[in-house]
Design a protein around this motif. Sequence first.
Motif, PDB file in Angstrom:
ATOM      1  N   SER B 114      -3.072   4.016  13.165  1.00 48.44           N
ATOM      2  CA  SER B 114      -2.459   5.281  13.291  1.00 48.44           C
ATOM      3  C   SER B 114      -0.831   5.178  13.605  1.00 48.44           C
ATOM      4  CB  SER B 114      -3.072   6.044  14.627  1.00 48.44           C
ATOM      5  OG  SER B 114      -2.579   5.445  16.032  1.00 48.44           O
ATOM      6  N   ALA B 115      -0.547   3.722  13.828  1.00 48.34           N
ATOM      7  CA  ALA B 115       1.133   3.541  13.807  1.00 48.34           C
ATOM      8  C   ALA B 115       1.654   3.227  12.429  1.00 48.34           C
ATOM      9  CB  ALA B 115       1.234   2.456  14.663  1.00 48.34           C
ATOM     10  N   ILE B 116       0.658   2.579  11.734  1.00 52.17           N
ATOM     11  CA  ILE B 116       1.037   2.034  10.194  1.00 52.17           C
ATOM     12  C   ILE B 116       1.094   3.319   8.980  1.00 52.17           C
ATOM     13  CG2 ILE B 116       0.627   0.649   8.415  1.00 52.17           C
ATOM     14  CD1 ILE B 116       1.877  -0.830  10.631  1.00 52.17           C
ATOM     15  N   GLU B 119       3.289   6.264   8.681  1.00 57.27           N
ATOM     16  CA  GLU B 119       4.478   5.803   8.126  1.00 57.27           C
ATOM     17  C   GLU B 119       4.508   5.393   6.602  1.00 57.27           C
ATOM     18  OE1 GLU B 119       6.872   6.611  10.312  1.00 57.27           O
ATOM     19  OE2 GLU B 119       8.439   6.059   8.962  1.00 57.27           O
ATOM     20  N   LYS B 224      -1.495  11.230   9.973  1.00 58.09           N
ATOM     21  CA  LYS B 224      -1.639  10.853  11.336  1.00 58.09           C
ATOM     22  C   LYS B 224      -2.943  11.611  11.911  1.00 58.09           C
ATOM     23  CE  LYS B 224       0.191   9.944  15.249  1.00 58.09           C
ATOM     24  NZ  LYS B 224       0.631   8.335  15.507  1.00 58.09           N
TER      25      LYS B 224
END
Lengths: 249, 249
Positions: B114-116, B119, B224
């Motif tokens: 969910s961070a990668i 983006e 996201k």
Amino acid sequence: MIDTTPAELRLNLGRNLTHGLLDALGRAIVTGQYDDGPFPTEAELAKQHGVSRSVTREAVKMLTAKGLVSARPRQGTIVQPRSSWNLFDTDVLRWLLNRKFSIELLRQFNQLRSAIEPEAAALAAVLADDGDLAAINAGLERMKAAETGADQILEADIAFHVAVLKGSKNPFFAQFQDVVATALRSSIQFTNRIKGHSASIPDHAAVAHAIVKRQPEKARTAMKKLVSDVLDLMDTVEQEKNGKAAKRR
Amino acid sequence: MIDTTPAELRLNLGRNLTHGLLDALGRAIVTGQYDDGPFPTEAELAKQHGVSRSVTREAVKMLTAKGLVSARPRQGTIVQPRSSWNLFDTDVLRWLLNRKFSIELLRQFNQLRSAIEPEAAALAAVLADDGDLAAINAGLERMKAAETGADQILEADIAFHVAVLKGSKNPFFAQFQDVVATALRSSIQFTNRIKGHSASIPDHAAVAHAIVKRQPEKARTAMKKLVSDVLDLMDTVEQEKNGKAAKRR
DNA sequence: ATGTCCTATTCGTCATATAAATGAACAGTA
DNA sequence: TACTGTTCATTTATATGACGAATAGGACAT
């Protein structure tokens, strides 16, 4: 002149012949030494570097484990396409960033950081224990103290970011401890230019404060600003380098 | 009963004895087989698995390259603390996720995603070339087509996310192609439960549409949502498992 | 209690021999 | 010609035995 001697191999970086050869071969591969010609055979490598076949084989096995090569009978050992190299192996990353012309790669790495670190900061604001908080503050204090010292500030900066990653309590984010540390240390030649700017104490303090106060959203945005500033600065440097035409983002 | 036979080693997963032994030892290490007692010596390993010392040494060298062990004369080979294992090595990740009781790890992995991935989606919306866009759409179509098929939908899902990561044109994001693919395949035992929900075609379509239309912000938020939904669902599953007490996040 | 030396253990390295895999050339056949 | 199966040479894969180097831990002397 890719040949070495056993003595050189020992000096290089390795604790022993195998690691020395590993390092020599790793550097050679990432700098494209074998892009046209084929990768040497075991026997050739052993002869060129003056070591036994055992040492050669074990070094090649480590290269295999890092995704740089693959070996099959009759076909020989072949360098794998860059896409299968393990960029999050600190050896591979160090070899890549120590090359010349790796500014673009460093920029892309900071793109990754801008995805990772804000999220890690948010997690740390929720999950970090007392030890983590102490480490984060210690890193910040080291930065303040080393504001004059030459390269000490780099290690202090690393300690700060590493402490935040560790504080996230997520092993995948924590994994980036070594990666970030390696990248920052390997790219001094580029970051020297930026150092004065990037080591913005107030911005770092904002991150630390938000984490200690258990404010995930503030921590996220503060860290986002911190890394984005570095990224913007790198873009600026790159644009200057390119003369006038700025390509992207 | 950690002993094996050469025949078993060949079967396991390795193309040869060395890789088979690597796999056996990797699994044994991540499952904590050597947490109390010491790691066997070269001679013991060779005897236990019925292979030569050469094979043993080369397997151990690969484990060293992956950060699982370190070896020094007289001290022997010792299992490194988990913090120094290379989690982004597909072998290590697979060994870890194939263990039992790795739901927590899978949840943390999805935290990373969910961070990668958002983006990466944003970058892909700017930088993806025609081939990437085609691959993204192809993945989406495969998901639609395989809506009935049993596990085909998993491979389609993987293809979609891999295509987005590749489209980011950032080698560090692209690196997660293998990692994500490995993780999704290695965690079928858990994701079966979620599959029906996670394979939300409209959500995937929203991501693809935003990327094709070159809308980075929309792509980011859509991705996201996609990953966050999986994460929330995992939290739910974990909470059910814990009876009633939900711990965090 | 402290420092020095010794020794057994274990990895590190070397050398050599044999097995297994496979790409390529070759021969045979329809 | 086109296809198929075989042989062969090359290279990695494995096995074995030997010796060297480093060092943890104990013995010993001070």
